[in-house]
Design an enzyme around this catalytic site. Structure first.
Site: not given
Length: 395
Positions: A100, A200
Site C-alpha cells: 500500500c 489497510c
C-alpha cells in the site's frame, strides 16, 4: 511557503503530523484516500472509511486547513487486492501494508499531490528521513522512528530515492504517548481513537473472511509431521562453495502426506500461512499445532506440535533479483560481495544479526540465529544501525 499535502487517515498520527507541519510554517492541505468501496466484498456492516473520512474532515476544520477526499479504489483494487489474491493462490503470503505504501501512498497519491502543486507529501508514519551528501548529490535515508515500540520503517522498506526525496514524516521524532498528548491538548476528535487494526483497506474485516469471498473454499487435509521425522535428521553435506551452503540452508523442505498422519480437515490451504496457530480446529495434541508449510497445488496443510518444531526454523532465505530493492542504491552489493547487517522478516520483530551475500541470481540473507516461520511472499528488510537500507520479497 512550501506546500505539503498530507494523507489524513482519520487517525491520531496523521492528525498530529498535520498540526506539526502547520507549526513549522508549511502550507498544509489534507487529503483523505478512499481505497475501498466494493460492496460485493464488504463483510461487516460497519463502514469504517466513512467514519474515518468524517474524522479527517473534522481535524482539518479544527486545524484550519483545506481538505478533500480522493477516490483511489480502482488503483487499489488493481495494484493491491488483485496482487494479494494472486499471491495467496500461489501459496505465498503478501504484506498489504508494505504494498500500500509503495504502490498507493507514495506513488498514485504522491502523483496526485505533486499535480496539485505540492512540494512534499507527508504521512503519520513513525519513521524519520535523513539527508547525506555524497559525491556532490543528496542521498536520502530512511531511519527508524524514535519510538522503538512503534517504529514503522519496515512498512516503508520498498520506497525509492525519488519517493523519499518528496516525503516528510513529521512525527518520527515523537513517541506515541507524546502524539496522543498533543492531540488531547488540541482537543482533536482523534485524540483517543484506537489504532486501526486489520487490512489497510477493508477496515475491521479479518483476512480469511475477505479471501473466502474470492478464493473458493476447497476441502483438504491437515497432516501432522512429527518433530523426529527423518527429514530433519539430515547430515550437513560438504559444500564446494559458500553459495551451495546458503542454498542448502535456505532450501524448502518437500513434505508429502505419507510422511505424517492426517489429523483434520480444512477449507483451503491458501487461507493459511506458515507459523499460524489459530483456525486449524484440531484438538487433542499435547502441544498446540502450528502450520509448518502449505501446499496449494495438492491443497494440504502441514503442521507440527509446539513452537519449537524443527519445521518452523531456518537460518537463511533467498531474494531473487527481480524482487530485490535497495533504498540506498549507492550501497547495493555486486555479485560476490557480502555485508553484515541487522535484519527482520516481519514487522515488530526485533532486529537480528545477519549477513547479506550477493550472488548472480539474487541475494541470500543468512542469520546468526535460527528464525521462526520464514514466510514466502513476506518482506525481509535490512538495516545498518537505525537506517533501513534495503529489502526484498522472500522467495
Amino acid at each position: 511557503m512550501k506546500r505539503v499535502i498530507i494523507g489524513l487517515s482519520g487517525g491520531v498520527d496523521s492528525s498530529v503530523a498535520a498540526y506539526l507541519l502547520k507549526e513549522q510554517g508549511y502550507e498544509v492541505i489534507g487529503l483523505f484516500m478512499k481505497n475501498w468501496h466494493d460492496d460485493s466484498v464488504t463483510i461487516s456492516n460497519e463502514c469504517p472509511w466513512l467514519d474515518d473520512s468524517n474524522d479527517a474532515m473534522l481535524v482539518a476544520e479544527k486545524l484550519g486547513i483545506p481538505f478533500q477526499t480522493v477516490d483511489l479504489s480502482e488503483q487499489y483494487k488493481e495494484r493491491i487486492v488483485d496482487y494479494m489474491f494472486h499471491e495467496y493462490e500461489r501459496g505465498r503470503t503478501p504484506n498489504p501494508d508494505v504494498l500500500c505504501n509503495r504502490e498507493i501512498k507514495f506513488d498514485v497519491f504522491m502523483k496526485i499531490a505533486l499535480d496539485l502543486g505540492a512540494d512534499y507529501v507527508a504521512t503519520g508514519h513513525y519513521c524519520r528521513k535523513g539527508t547525506i551528501h555524497k559525491e556532490g548529490k543528496d542521498i536520502y535515508q530512511l531511519l527508524a522512528g524514535v519510538d522503538g515500540n512503534k517504529d514503522q520503517s519496515y512498512f516503508l522498506c520498498q520506497l525509492s530515492q525519488e519517493q523519499l526525496a518528496k516525503s516528510l514524516f513529521p512525527i518520527g521524532e515523537l513517541t506515541k504517548p507524546q502524539v496522543r498528548e498533543i492531540a488531547t491538548k488540541l482537543d482533536l476528535v482523534t485524540a483517543d481513537k484506537k489504532d486501526s487494526q486489520g487490512l489497510c483497506f477493508i477496515g475491521k474485516v479479518k483476512l480469511p473472511d475477505f479471501l473466502q469471498q474470492q478464493l473458493k473454499p476447497k476441502e483438504g487435509v491437515i497432516v501432522e509431521i512429527s518433530s523426529d521425522q527423518s527429514l530433519y535428521q539430515v547430515n550437513t553435506p560438504d559444500f564446494n562453495s559458500e553459495e551451495e551452503k546458503l542454498a542448502f540452508l535456505s532450501r524448502k523442505i518437500e513434505y508429502k502426506k505419507d510422511l505424517g498422519k492426517i489429523v483434520g480437515k480444512h477449507q483451503g490451504a491458501h487461507y493459511f500461512t506458515k507459523g499460524q496457530r489459530k483456525g486449524l480446529g484440531v484438538g487433542g495434541t499435547v502441544e498446540p499445532l502450528f502450520v509448518i508449510d502449505t501446499d496449494v497445488e495438492e491443497n494440504v496443510i502441514y503442521t507440527g506440535q509446539g513452537k519449537e518444531h524443527p519445521g518452523l526454523y531456518k537460518k537463511a532465505l533467498f531474494v531473487s533479483n527481480d524482487e530485490l530493492h535497495w533504498v540506498r542504491e549507492d550501497l547495493a552489493l555486486q555479485t560476490g560481495e557480502t555485508l553484515a547487517v541487522k535484519a527482520r522478516i516481519r514487522y515488530r520483530q526485533a532486529l537480528e544479526n545477519a549477513t547479506l551475500h550477493k550472488v548472480d541470481t539474487g541475494l541470500y540473507v543468512s542469520f546468526e540465529n535460527f528464525q521462526s516461520a520464514i514466510t514466502e511472499g513476506q518482506f525481509v528488510a535490512w538495516y545498518l544501525e537505525d537506517e533501513l537500507v534495503g529489502s526484498g520479497v522472500i522467495a
